[in-house]
Motif scaffolding. Structure first.
Motif, PDB file in Angstrom:
ATOM      1  N   GLN A 269      -0.015  -8.632  -0.413  1.00 19.49           N
ATOM      2  CA  GLN A 269      -0.636  -9.292  -1.562  1.00 19.49           C
ATOM      3  C   GLN A 269      -0.675  -8.319  -2.724  1.00 19.49           C
ATOM      4  O   GLN A 269      -0.822  -7.132  -2.521  1.00 19.49           O
ATOM      5  CB  GLN A 269      -2.090  -9.652  -1.224  1.00 19.49           C
TER       6      GLN A 269
ATOM      7  N   SER B 219       3.090 -10.693   4.116  1.00 20.99           N
ATOM      8  CA  SER B 219       1.710 -10.252   4.294  1.00 20.99           C
ATOM      9  C   SER B 219       1.275  -9.273   3.218  1.00 20.99           C
ATOM     10  O   SER B 219       0.185  -8.711   3.274  1.00 20.99           O
ATOM     11  CB  SER B 219       1.537  -9.616   5.682  1.00 20.99           C
TER      12      SER B 219
ATOM     13  N   THR C 184      -2.233  -6.655   4.964  1.00 26.28           N
ATOM     14  CA  THR C 184      -3.287  -6.692   5.969  1.00 26.28           C
ATOM     15  C   THR C 184      -2.635  -6.782   7.327  1.00 26.28           C
ATOM     16  O   THR C 184      -1.907  -7.738   7.614  1.00 26.28           O
ATOM     17  CB  THR C 184      -4.183  -7.926   5.759  1.00 26.28           C
TER      18      THR C 184
ATOM     19  N   LYS D 256      -3.380  -6.300  11.514  1.00 29.66           N
ATOM     20  CA  LYS D 256      -4.298  -6.064  12.626  1.00 29.66           C
ATOM     21  C   LYS D 256      -5.662  -5.554  12.160  1.00 29.66           C
ATOM     22  O   LYS D 256      -6.109  -4.492  12.537  1.00 29.66           O
ATOM     23  CB  LYS D 256      -3.739  -4.970  13.570  1.00 29.66           C
ATOM     24  N   ASN D 257      -6.278  -6.285  11.351  1.00 25.83           N
ATOM     25  CA  ASN D 257      -7.552  -5.926  10.711  1.00 25.83           C
ATOM     26  C   ASN D 257      -7.658  -4.541  10.089  1.00 25.83           C
ATOM     27  O   ASN D 257      -8.698  -3.907  10.138  1.00 25.83           O
ATOM     28  CB  ASN D 257      -8.813  -6.154  11.587  1.00 25.83           C
ATOM     29  N   ARG D 258      -6.612  -4.061   9.540  1.00 22.50           N
ATOM     30  CA  ARG D 258      -6.817  -2.963   8.597  1.00 22.50           C
ATOM     31  C   ARG D 258      -5.938  -3.231   7.382  1.00 22.50           C
ATOM     32  O   ARG D 258      -4.905  -3.905   7.482  1.00 22.50           O
ATOM     33  CB  ARG D 258      -6.480  -1.599   9.202  1.00 22.50           C
ATOM     34  N   SER D 259      -6.367  -2.690   6.269  1.00 19.72           N
ATOM     35  CA  SER D 259      -5.581  -2.870   5.039  1.00 19.72           C
ATOM     36  C   SER D 259      -4.725  -1.640   4.833  1.00 19.72           C
ATOM     37  O   SER D 259      -5.179  -0.509   5.032  1.00 19.72           O
ATOM     38  CB  SER D 259      -6.494  -3.010   3.826  1.00 19.72           C
TER      39      SER D 259
ATOM     40  N   VAL E 101      -1.151  -4.781  -1.286  1.00 19.05           N
ATOM     41  CA  VAL E 101      -1.939  -4.497  -0.082  1.00 19.05           C
ATOM     42  C   VAL E 101      -1.391  -5.345   1.042  1.00 19.05           C
ATOM     43  O   VAL E 101      -1.110  -6.519   0.851  1.00 19.05           O
ATOM     44  CB  VAL E 101      -3.413  -4.908  -0.255  1.00 19.05           C
TER      45      VAL E 101
END
Lengths: 666, 158
Positions: free
Chosen positions: B105, B103, B124, B126-129, B122
């Protein structure tokens, strides 16, 4: 966690093995150096040959135990050669000496390779060479007459002594296993049980097929009536008949040797090998006690306690000092550990070059803290390689200059008061300051007008500086001197350079010998508290601010009939001036004369534990370390001499005149 | 080959960063940092940890963000990188997080500010970066410390 699991034991065994190899190799190197002195045809000292044999024999034995075959074979090969030398079937020659030196070097590489889990060097070549040097005759079995000649006392005694006491000898072997361990039958329990029935004459751990086997030789007054309880617990007794002169019947030659070597190292002695980490821990705890006692003293002084309490505190201080010194002594080892390597390093360099160099060592018995020894290895090696590569000229150049073709690199260690002084001196070409300055400019470094030894050294120690265009094997990758300077600084020492063009170069390292506890004066500067080592402070004076004068840019105050330049520490901490009627000034002296450091307040005088500021981010001139006064908050330790470097002293004949501008000082 | 490594997540100026737990020695509350004069601006000073003097680097300053006064959430993250022990001052630090290698990138150009140099990827979750910190780059000396001036200049002139 059972400390008797085979894996744990194996790790402990290996740690011991490495430590012992280090000691043996250091001794071997020292003996070989001694041997070198006699290679010109005189007969070698039999004591040296015998010592070498003994060390290699031990090395062979312990290598066998941990299963390090190459070391075992190589030590065995060298042993054979030494046996021949001791029996005088072959004479000591430069070729033989060199073979022994190379073998020693390979042994060192094998051990260190094993330790670091790296590839081991190939020994085929050196083994062949050693074999060829031994005159051809039927090789005696490993367990030979020569071995018992070399170390009869160790082999025969324990068993003989036991027999003479009327004890029956049995060999008991014990293989630890998970099952047995679950029942509480581990090697310590076994040891206790054996001690209950008799005397443990010998205890040999060995590694067979990946697992540990313990072999005890026990002397008992009365043979146990029934061996069954022992057998059930995996303990197998075998009687050792008295007829065999050294109690051996069905042993293989290998285990015999393994036992010999092991018994050599298990022979009770008054040497205890201690992990340096444990000594560090002792030091740390002692440091904390120093802090606690210091706080106690503050309290005693503050609360106006009676003389009784003060006496106790003084006694405590005395004992603590003794404790610190005693622990420091435990950590000391002779610097020979590093020094004995040097002839070998240089020999290697000479081999690949036309230069002729010999190494002279002085003061290798000088005792140094073990931590220092570890940290100094690389820097000293670099300085020696440096001397070889840059200092020493070719034989032709030397002869042309009227020097002997063979150059000398001298390593000298001595203790001078509280300091350790190490000098590395060569009689080579010296430092060419002009060429150095030119090279430095070409690299874009700022070069002062006139180059003296101090600035030359600074240039040499600048990272990236090198007087060669390409790095050569010996030195000159441009990182070496910088690392040397950093290490010396981190150890709280100084590095100095002295050189005469055409005659030679000398580097002097001065390092504090004793542990880092010192008396300090605690001062306030603004919100910050700092410590100034008491040894640097001559006195504390409190002139009135009105006495300060500004002469040619330097603020001075009258002091003992002359002028004392002063520095405001608030400026160093980028704090604004505050008005004040009286100045508190610490008078610090250096070779350049006395200078005053202005602080806000003197708070106390305390014993502090000096913690170095090791990280590169914290390299600040004028700050030499940090300490804490018992509340966990770091306070900085100032280096007064460094702080005073920036001061420009006014000419001594300047008039001190009430008409001169007053300096506003705070 | 691990598929998911454990990271410590900390906050800086509202963004979440992750540093591999293999570098993290421990996390402590910020009690007192002793300033050391004449060090780089990002070096706030030193703290004591286990008898050793450790430099405390203000990560906000390092990343070019404005300073903020410390709160009770401010933390010291002690890192060990190649024999050096350093403490990073961050806004908050609490969590452990396993981040699968898949996960992560590489960073896109658009995300890059000055902190881009110190981020190696980066993730990602649970919807945060979460920005994966390149610890080596953060501690690169040449960038933290200005080129050495002559030593006299660093000392107070009279």
């Amino acid at each position: 966690m059972s400390s008797d699991s085979p894996l744990e034991l194996k790790k402990e065994l290996l740690d011991d093995f490495y430590a012992e190899c280090d000691e043996l190799l250091t001794s071997i190197r020292a003996e070989l150096t001694r041997l070198e002195a006699t290679v010109d045809g005189r007969d070698p000292d039999p004591g040296t040959i015998e010592a070498l044999f003994r060390h290699l024999h031990s090395l062979k034995g312990i290598s066998a135990i941990v299963g390090l075959r190459p070391a075992e074979q190589l030590a065995h090969g060298a042993e054979d050669l030494l046996r021949a030398l001791s029996k005088k079937t072959v004479r000591l020659s430069p070729v033989i000496l060199e073979a022994l030196q190379v073998a020693t070097q390979r042994l060192g590489q094998i051990v260190s390779g094993h330790r670091r889990r790296k590839a081991l060097p190939d020994i085929g070549e050196i083994l062949k060479q050693l074999r060829q040097l031994v005159p051809a005759r039927t090789k005696p079995p490993m367990e030979s007459a020569a071995v018992s000649e070399a170390s009869p006392e160790v082999k025969a005694d324990p068993l003989e002594a036991a027999r003479q006491q009327g004890l029956q000898l049995y060999s008991v072997s014990f293989s630890p296993s998970a099952n047995l361990d679950a029942r509480g039958v581990n090697v310590n329990a076994v040891r206790e049980r054996l001690k209950a029935i008799g005397q443990i004459v010998r205890a040999t751990p060995s590694v067979r097929e990946g697992s540990i086997v313990f072999e005890f030789v026990v002397g008992v007054r009365e043979t146990p009536a029934d061996f069954a309880p022992w057998e059930n617990d995996g303990l197998h007794f075998e009687a050792i008949p008295a007829s065999a002169p050294d109690g051996e019947t069905a042993r293989t030659a290998q285990s015999r040797d393994a036992e010999d070597a092991e018994s050599l190292s298990l022979t009770p002695s008054h040497i205890v090998r201690v992990d340096l980490a444990r000594l560090d821990e002792l030091m740390r705890i002692t440091g904390e006690m120093v802090i606690h006692r210091s706080r106690l003293e503050e309290r005693i002084n503050q609360e106006k306690s009676g003389p009784g309490l003060k006496e106790v505190n003084l006694a405590l201080a005395r004992s603590l000092r003794e404790l610190r010194e005693a622990i420091s002594r435990v950590r000391m080892v002779p610097i020979a550990e590093i020094f004995t390597r040097m002839p070998f390093v240089v020999r290697d360099l000479v081999r690949n070059s036309e230069k002729k160099v010999r190494v002279s060592l002085e003061g290798h018995q000088t005792e140094v803290d073990k931590y220092l020894v570890e940290r100094l290895k690389e820097p000293l090696l670099h300085l020696v390689r440096n001397a070889f590569a840059h200092g020493i000229e070719s034989p032709a150049e030397r002869t042309a200059a009227g020097k002997p073709p063979e150059a000398t690199i001298l390593l000298r260690a001595r203790s001078a008061g509280e300091a350790l002084v190490i000098q590395i001196r060569d009689d080579g070409r010296g430092v060419d300051l002009v060429a150095l300055a030119a090279r430095a400019s070409a690299l874009g470094l700022k070069v002062p007008e006139s180059l003296d030894a101090g600035s030359a050294l600074r240039i040499l120690c600048t990272p990236g500086f090198s007087t060669r265009d390409e790095a050569d094997l010996a030195a000159g990758r441009g990182v070496g001197m910088a690392v040397v300077a950093n290490t010396v600084r981190e150890l709280g020492g100084t590095l100095a350079l002295d050189s005469t063009l055409g005659l030679g170069t000398e580097f002097t390292l001065r390092l504090p010998l004793t542990l880092s506890i010192a008396e300090a004066i605690i001062v306030s500067v603004g919100q910050e508290t700092c410590a100034v080592p008491q040894s640097a402070v001559d006195e504390i004076i409190q002139p009135s601010a009105g006495e300060a004068r500004l002469i040619q840019g330097t603020t001075v105050i009258p002091y003992r009939g002359s002028l004392l330049p002063i520095i405001r520490l608030r400026t160093m901490f980028k704090l604004p001036d505050t008005p004040g009627g009286t100045l508190t000034v610490l008078v610090v002296s250096s070779e350049r004369g006395a200078i005053g450091l202005v602080v806000d307040r003197v708070r106390a005088q305390r014993e502090i534990v000096i913690r170095p500021l090791a990280d590169r981010l914290l390299r600040v001139p004028g700050i030499s370390g940090a300490t804490e006064l018992g509340d966990g908050r770091p306070i900085l330790i100032l280096d007064p001499v460094a702080i005073t470097q920036g001061v420009v002293r006014p000419p001594s004949d300047s008039p001190v005149d009430a008409n001169l501008p007053e300096a506003r000082v705070s | 080959m691990t598929l998911a490594e454990t990271y410590i997540i900390f906050e800086l100026d509202g963004a979440a960063y992750a540093v591999s737990s293999k570098h993290v020695l421990h996390i402590a509350m910020l009690e007192h940092v002793t300033p050391v004069p004449n060090t780089a601006p990002a070096v706030d000073g030193v703290v004591f940890s286990r008898g050793e003097v450790i430099p405390a680097i203000n990560l906000r300053v390092r990343f070019g963000l404005p300073r903020q006064t410390h709160t009770e959430r401010t933390r010291l993250v002690f890192l060990k990188v190649q024999q050096r022990v350093v403490a990073l001052i961050v806004d908050a630090a609490r969590e452990f997080q396993r981040i699968p290698a898949g996960s992560i990138q590489p960073i896109q150009e658009t995300l890059v500010g000055i902190e881009g140099n110190y981020v190696e990827g980066v993730a990602t979750l649970k919807n945060r970066s979460v920005l994966i910190l390149d610890v080596g780059a953060v501690l690169t000396l040449e960038e933290i410390v200005p080129p050495p001036a002559a030593s006299a200049a660093a000392l107070p002139a009279t």
